[in-house]
Design a protein around this motif. Structure first.
Motif, PDB file in Angstrom:
ATOM      1  N   GLU A  94      -1.828  -0.171  -6.979  1.00 57.72           N
ATOM      2  CA  GLU A  94      -2.305  -1.458  -6.466  1.00 57.72           C
ATOM      3  C   GLU A  94      -2.727  -1.337  -5.002  1.00 57.72           C
ATOM      4  N   ALA A  95      -2.008  -0.507  -4.240  1.00 57.52           N
ATOM      5  CA  ALA A  95      -2.400  -0.280  -2.846  1.00 57.52           C
ATOM      6  C   ALA A  95      -3.761   0.395  -2.769  1.00 57.52           C
ATOM      7  N   LEU A  96      -4.041   1.316  -3.689  1.00 58.30           N
ATOM      8  CA  LEU A  96      -5.353   1.954  -3.718  1.00 58.30           C
ATOM      9  C   LEU A  96      -6.439   0.947  -4.112  1.00 58.30           C
ATOM     10  N   ALA A  97      -6.092   0.007  -4.998  1.00 56.62           N
ATOM     11  CA  ALA A  97      -7.049  -1.049  -5.346  1.00 56.62           C
ATOM     12  C   ALA A  97      -7.340  -1.937  -4.136  1.00 56.62           C
ATOM     13  N   LEU A  98      -6.309  -2.237  -3.351  1.00 61.31           N
ATOM     14  CA  LEU A  98      -6.518  -2.996  -2.115  1.00 61.31           C
ATOM     15  C   LEU A  98      -7.421  -2.234  -1.154  1.00 61.31           C
ATOM     16  N   LEU A  99      -7.288  -0.927  -1.151  1.00 63.89           N
ATOM     17  CA  LEU A  99      -8.156  -0.105  -0.303  1.00 63.89           C
ATOM     18  C   LEU A  99      -9.618  -0.293  -0.674  1.00 63.89           C
TER      19      LEU A  99
ATOM     20  N   SER B 247      -3.982   8.453   7.194  1.00 63.85           N
ATOM     21  CA  SER B 247      -3.770   8.477   8.639  1.00 63.85           C
ATOM     22  C   SER B 247      -5.075   8.340   9.412  1.00 63.85           C
ATOM     23  N   SER B 248      -6.168   8.751   8.776  1.00 67.99           N
ATOM     24  CA  SER B 248      -7.462   8.630   9.456  1.00 67.99           C
ATOM     25  C   SER B 248      -7.884   7.172   9.615  1.00 67.99           C
ATOM     26  N   THR B 249      -7.276   6.267   8.832  1.00 64.89           N
ATOM     27  CA  THR B 249      -7.625   4.849   8.976  1.00 64.89           C
ATOM     28  C   THR B 249      -7.164   4.283  10.314  1.00 64.89           C
ATOM     29  N   VAL B 250      -6.162   4.943  10.910  1.00 57.72           N
ATOM     30  CA  VAL B 250      -5.709   4.491  12.217  1.00 57.72           C
ATOM     31  C   VAL B 250      -6.825   4.629  13.246  1.00 57.72           C
ATOM     32  N   ALA B 251      -7.670   5.639  13.057  1.00 57.94           N
ATOM     33  CA  ALA B 251      -8.776   5.863  14.002  1.00 57.94           C
ATOM     34  C   ALA B 251      -9.963   4.940  13.748  1.00 57.94           C
ATOM     35  N   THR B 252      -9.901   4.135  12.680  1.00 60.41           N
ATOM     36  CA  THR B 252     -11.045   3.289  12.350  1.00 60.41           C
ATOM     37  C   THR B 252     -11.296   2.228  13.417  1.00 60.41           C
TER      38      THR B 252
ATOM     39  N   MET C  29      -2.328   0.577   3.218  1.00 59.16           N
ATOM     40  CA  MET C  29      -1.605   1.753   3.689  1.00 59.16           C
ATOM     41  C   MET C  29      -0.103   1.472   3.777  1.00 59.16           C
ATOM     42  N   HIS C  30       0.248   0.279   4.283  1.00 62.05           N
ATOM     43  CA  HIS C  30       1.664  -0.080   4.380  1.00 62.05           C
ATOM     44  C   HIS C  30       2.303  -0.182   2.993  1.00 62.05           C
ATOM     45  N   GLN C  31       1.587  -0.761   2.040  1.00 68.21           N
ATOM     46  CA  GLN C  31       2.132  -0.914   0.698  1.00 68.21           C
ATOM     47  C   GLN C  31       2.288   0.439   0.006  1.00 68.21           C
ATOM     48  N   PHE C  32       1.333   1.341   0.213  1.00 63.93           N
ATOM     49  CA  PHE C  32       1.382   2.642  -0.466  1.00 63.93           C
ATOM     50  C   PHE C  32       2.601   3.447  -0.033  1.00 63.93           C
ATOM     51  N   PHE C  33       2.926   3.401   1.264  1.00 62.49           N
ATOM     52  CA  PHE C  33       4.035   4.206   1.772  1.00 62.49           C
ATOM     53  C   PHE C  33       5.323   3.407   1.926  1.00 62.49           C
ATOM     54  N   SER C  34       5.327   2.171   1.437  1.00 59.08           N
ATOM     55  CA  SER C  34       6.533   1.364   1.503  1.00 59.08           C
ATOM     56  C   SER C  34       7.609   1.932   0.584  1.00 59.08           C
ATOM     57  N   SER C  35       8.870   1.711   0.981  1.00 57.43           N
ATOM     58  CA  SER C  35       9.980   2.183   0.152  1.00 57.43           C
ATOM     59  C   SER C  35      10.032   1.457  -1.185  1.00 57.43           C
ATOM     60  N   LEU C  36       9.517   0.233  -1.233  1.00 51.24           N
ATOM     61  CA  LEU C  36       9.518  -0.517  -2.484  1.00 51.24           C
ATOM     62  C   LEU C  36       8.635   0.133  -3.536  1.00 51.24           C
ATOM     63  N   SER C  37       7.562   0.794  -3.087  1.00 56.48           N
ATOM     64  CA  SER C  37       6.653   1.427  -4.042  1.00 56.48           C
ATOM     65  C   SER C  37       7.256   2.665  -4.679  1.00 56.48           C
ATOM     66  N   LYS C  38       8.383   3.157  -4.116  1.00 62.62           N
ATOM     67  CA  LYS C  38       9.010   4.358  -4.644  1.00 62.62           C
ATOM     68  C   LYS C  38      10.304   4.056  -5.388  1.00 62.62           C
ATOM     69  N   VAL C  39      10.659   2.765  -5.487  1.00 60.57           N
ATOM     70  CA  VAL C  39      11.912   2.413  -6.144  1.00 60.57           C
ATOM     71  C   VAL C  39      11.881   2.795  -7.608  1.00 60.57           C
ATOM     72  N   LYS C  40      10.794   2.445  -8.275  1.00 63.77           N
ATOM     73  CA  LYS C  40      10.698   2.729  -9.699  1.00 63.77           C
ATOM     74  C   LYS C  40      10.766   4.217  -9.962  1.00 63.77           C
ATOM     75  N   GLU C  41      10.095   4.991  -9.118  1.00 58.14           N
ATOM     76  CA  GLU C  41      10.107   6.446  -9.304  1.00 58.14           C
ATOM     77  C   GLU C  41      11.502   6.997  -9.096  1.00 58.14           C
TER      78      GLU C  41
END
Length: 266
Positions: free
Chosen positions: A39-44, A171-176, A206-218
């Motif tokens: 879903e984070a990639l879809a937001l991207l 990380s390159s999005t920070v330079a955008t 980016m925040h959602q992709f690396f959030s701890s919540l996104s790794k709970v299921k895994e």
């Protein structure tokens, strides 16, 4: 790409590589992603689409191709080829994890230098010795750009080996933001509302992709797998104990009092 888009838009389009890299990592390296990460990639993609609204000048052409057609072709090349290279570099660096990263960079850049030298040599043979001047047409700005790209390549190798290609691209999005401000200051490009909204959605992604919540299921899935492994191990251990107990009973039965009598009369 610079013929069709301003620098800030090119930087935003480079974020499409994240989605392509995620698909390649899932196919080639069997990487698993949670639903929130997809879903984070879809937001991207949504953020990039917002930035792209009405960014193409109507009716203009370049290199004999309509702007839309040329933009789509170069964007496809711009997204797929570096994504394949990123996944390959990550695989190459991590497959020999114990090898020094500096030695790995030496081989990777050494191969690139050899192939580029062969291309220059072939051009010199076809066009004549005068074309062998590899510094022809360069200026201080281009030399600075070469040094900057070389440093970026070395830094990227650390991302590939000790993190992954997705983190490197994200990380390159920070330079955008800096790219947008610099292009506005140097080339007079306007920072539109579409750009501001688009970059906001990209940072949320980016925040959602690396959030701890996104790794709970895994992590839960990993816990279930580990629990199943422990249970299987316990079953195996119980089976061994039962087999040992059965063997002990069999031995005890064989050496019982009744069986100590001789089978033949004496």
């Amino acid at each position: 790409m610079q013929l069709y888009f301003n620098p800030a838009t090119v930087k935003m389009l480079s974020n499409l590589k994240v989605l392509v890299i995620a698909v390649l990592l899932k196919i080639i390296m069997r990487r698993r992603f949670s639903v929130l990460q997809w879903e984070a990639l879809a937001l991207l993609l949504i953020g990039i689409s917002i930035n792209q609204l009405r960014s193409l000048p109507e009716g203009s052409t370049a290199m004999g191709l309509p702007v839309a057609t040329g933009a789509y072709v170069y964007t496809l090349i711009f997204v797929t080829v570096p994504s394949l290279a990123s996944v390959y570099n990550e695989y190459a660096l991590k497959s020999q994890y114990d090898t020094s990263i500096y030695l790995q960079n030496l081989f990777l850049y050494g191969y690139g230098a050899i192939f580029n030298f062969l291309a220059i040599l072939g051009t010199a043979i076809v066009k004549g010795p005068s074309s062998f001047d590899i510094l022809q047409g360069h200026s201080k700005a281009t030399m600075l750009l070469i040094c900057n790209n070389a440093a970026q390549g070395i830094l990227s190798s650390f991302f590939f080996k000790y993190a992954d290609a997705i983190l490197k691209k994200y990380s390159s999005t920070v330079a955008t933001i800096f790219t947008g401000i610099a292009s506005a200051a140097m080339f007079g490009h306007t920072l539109t509302m579409n750009f501001m909204l688009g970059i906001s959605v990209v940072f949320i992604s980016m925040h959602q992709f690396f959030s701890s919540l996104s790794k709970v299921k895994e992590e839960q899935q990993n816990g279930v797998v580990e629990l199943m492994d422990v249970q299987d191990g316990q079953r195996s251990k119980d089976s061994i104990i039962n087999m040992a107990a059965g063997a002990n009973e069999e031995i005890t039965h064989r050496v019982g009092h009744d069986e100590r009598q001789p089978l033949l009369p004496t």
